[in-house]
Design a protein around this motif. Structure first.
Motif, PDB file in Angstrom:
ATOM      1  N   ILE A 113       3.583  10.787   8.098  1.00  0.00           N
ATOM      2  CA  ILE A 113       3.744  12.400   8.218  1.00  0.00           C
ATOM      3  C   ILE A 113       4.593  13.126   7.285  1.00  0.00           C
ATOM      4  O   ILE A 113       4.382  14.097   6.584  1.00  0.00           O
ATOM      5  N   PRO A 114       5.876  12.736   7.305  1.00  0.00           N
ATOM      6  CA  PRO A 114       6.829  13.496   6.346  1.00  0.00           C
ATOM      7  C   PRO A 114       6.583  13.718   5.049  1.00  0.00           C
ATOM      8  O   PRO A 114       6.568  14.513   4.311  1.00  0.00           O
ATOM      9  N   THR A 115       5.930  12.289   4.667  1.00  0.00           N
ATOM     10  CA  THR A 115       5.545  12.249   3.270  1.00  0.00           C
ATOM     11  C   THR A 115       4.281  13.139   2.936  1.00  0.00           C
ATOM     12  O   THR A 115       4.399  13.866   1.872  1.00  0.00           O
ATOM     13  N   TYR A 116       3.458  13.204   3.965  1.00  0.00           N
ATOM     14  CA  TYR A 116       2.248  14.179   3.796  1.00  0.00           C
ATOM     15  C   TYR A 116       2.763  15.670   3.591  1.00  0.00           C
ATOM     16  O   TYR A 116       2.221  16.485   2.859  1.00  0.00           O
ATOM     17  N   MET A 117       3.729  16.061   4.616  1.00  0.00           N
ATOM     18  CA  MET A 117       3.981  17.238   4.682  1.00  0.00           C
ATOM     19  C   MET A 117       4.795  17.605   3.584  1.00  0.00           C
ATOM     20  O   MET A 117       4.961  18.852   2.969  1.00  0.00           O
ATOM     21  N   GLY A 162      -5.043   1.215  -5.176  1.00  0.00           N
ATOM     22  CA  GLY A 162      -4.465   2.199  -4.218  1.00  0.00           C
ATOM     23  C   GLY A 162      -5.732   3.216  -3.955  1.00  0.00           C
ATOM     24  O   GLY A 162      -6.403   3.630  -4.678  1.00  0.00           O
ATOM     25  N   TYR A 163      -5.401   3.354  -2.549  1.00  0.00           N
ATOM     26  CA  TYR A 163      -6.766   4.303  -1.841  1.00  0.00           C
ATOM     27  C   TYR A 163      -5.939   5.007  -0.605  1.00  0.00           C
ATOM     28  O   TYR A 163      -6.752   6.170  -0.525  1.00  0.00           O
ATOM     29  N   PHE A 164      -5.122   4.437  -0.039  1.00  0.00           N
ATOM     30  CA  PHE A 164      -4.664   5.241   1.115  1.00  0.00           C
ATOM     31  C   PHE A 164      -4.195   6.578   0.953  1.00  0.00           C
ATOM     32  O   PHE A 164      -4.681   7.430   1.520  1.00  0.00           O
ATOM     33  N   TRP A 165      -3.440   6.821   0.016  1.00  0.00           N
ATOM     34  CA  TRP A 165      -2.783   8.083  -0.220  1.00  0.00           C
ATOM     35  C   TRP A 165      -3.760   8.988  -1.125  1.00  0.00           C
ATOM     36  O   TRP A 165      -3.899  10.466  -0.772  1.00  0.00           O
ATOM     37  N   ALA A 166      -4.612   8.396  -1.808  1.00  0.00           N
ATOM     38  CA  ALA A 166      -5.816   9.034  -2.515  1.00  0.00           C
ATOM     39  C   ALA A 166      -6.571   9.591  -1.569  1.00  0.00           C
ATOM     40  O   ALA A 166      -7.195  10.628  -1.587  1.00  0.00           O
ATOM     41  N   MET A 167      -6.908   8.878  -0.502  1.00  0.00           N
ATOM     42  CA  MET A 167      -7.855   9.273   0.569  1.00  0.00           C
ATOM     43  C   MET A 167      -7.105  10.506   1.443  1.00  0.00           C
ATOM     44  O   MET A 167      -7.758  11.318   1.893  1.00  0.00           O
ATOM     45  N   GLN A 168      -6.014  10.320   1.622  1.00  0.00           N
ATOM     46  CA  GLN A 168      -5.002  11.508   2.419  1.00  0.00           C
ATOM     47  C   GLN A 168      -4.896  12.740   1.479  1.00  0.00           C
ATOM     48  O   GLN A 168      -5.022  13.651   2.176  1.00  0.00           O
ATOM     49  N   LEU A 169      -4.767  12.587   0.216  1.00  0.00           N
ATOM     50  CA  LEU A 169      -4.232  13.614  -0.352  1.00  0.00           C
ATOM     51  C   LEU A 169      -5.265  14.398  -1.137  1.00  0.00           C
ATOM     52  O   LEU A 169      -5.401  15.558  -1.491  1.00  0.00           O
TER      53      LEU A 169
END
Length: 299
Positions: A133-137, A217-224
């Protein structure tokens, strides 16, 4: 006395043979366990879905067909996702190698002011991170959501890879650097002309780690990333898997006449995603073994 020594030698020789046989059998078993999943996916992707859904595909292809690959090739967004995956891997890898090598070069210098503190702060991130969550923010506050720059530059350095490069750079003789400085070379030229040519094993190893991480890699690509036109292949594959799981009834209507199914299409796409890494790995394999042990070098 001599007979006892001969008997003892024979016993040791026999035990060594037994040990070697056990190790070979164990190695074959481990190799089979490691390779069978991808082999199963491969033969399933070329088999008719009726046999796949019924669990009849174990060691060989059942009624060869390429219909699953043809169906995947026709899916909207596949080639865009494939191109994005290549884009993120190539340019992300360039960013990784640039920032990792330059920072590793700086941290390898004993005369760097605050070197120990910087190294400690860097290594600290291997055990403690900000969290999802902090990384996404952080990405949101920087205005990087749904941008390619977030994927390329947001994950520019992995601490473990940085330590590998730092350890290798510390092995380069200081006399080479001093001679270059006397000739008027700056730090970037010393890094480019001396350190990097001498660091091919480390560069190949770190590059392989980064390349695999970027490609898979897919997790952060999926989130961002929210725009379907920017998602990489792995996110496209995940959506295909979710689509299959959310519609389990599709497997029930597969008949002997069916040429494709959501399951076999997922398997076909997995093979397409794995092929690039299989092609690239043999070219850097000769550097991998020597580079893999660099993290254990004291420095």
């Amino acid at each position: 006395m001599l007979r006892n020594k001969i008997k003892q030698g024979q016993v040791i020789g026999f035990e060594e043979k037994i040990f070697n046989v056990v190790m070979v059998i164990l190695g074959i078993l481990i190799t089979f366990i490691a390779l069978y999943p991808i082999y199963y996916v491969l033969i399933s992707s070329f088999s008719k879905p009726f046999f796949v859904e019924n669990g009849d595909v174990l060691l060989k292809i059942r009624e060869f067909t390429t219909a699953s690959y043809e169906a995947v090739f026709k899916r909207d967004g596949l080639w865009s996702a494939y191109g994005n995956a290549i884009f993120y891997t190539v340019f992300g890898l360039l960013a990784n190698m640039f920032f990792t090598t330059t920072m590793a070069y700086a941290l390898s210098k004993k005369y760097l002011m605050g070197r120990k503190a910087l190294t400690l702060f860097t290594v600290f991130t291997m055990w403690f991170s900000a969290g999802i969550i902090p990384t996404y923010m952080n990405f949101s506050n920087l205005g990087l959501l749904d941008t390619r720059a977030a994927i390329i530059f947001g994950f520019a350095i992995e601490t473990y890879n940085l330590i590998i490069m730092k350890s290798f750079f510390e092995q380069v003789p200081e006399a080479l650097e001093e001679a270059a400085f006397i000739d008027g070379a700056g730090h970037f030229r010393v890094l480019w002309n001396i350190y990097l040519p001498l660091s091919k094993p480390a560069l190949a190893t770190v590059g392989l780690f980064y390349g695999i991480s970027r490609w898979n890699g897919y997790f952060w690509a999926m989130q961002l990333l929210k725009d379907d036109g920017k998602i990489p292949l792995q996110v496209f594959l995940k959506k295909l898997i979710v689509e299959r799981v959310s519609n389990p009834s599709d497997a029930a209507i597969v008949t002997k006449a069916s040429l494709t199914s959501p399951t076999t299409q997922v398997y076909a796409l997995i093979i397409l995603a794995v092929v690039p890494m299989i092609i690239v790995f043999p070219f850097i394999q000769k550097y991998f073994k020597s580079g893999l042990t660099l993290g254990g070098v004291k420095g």
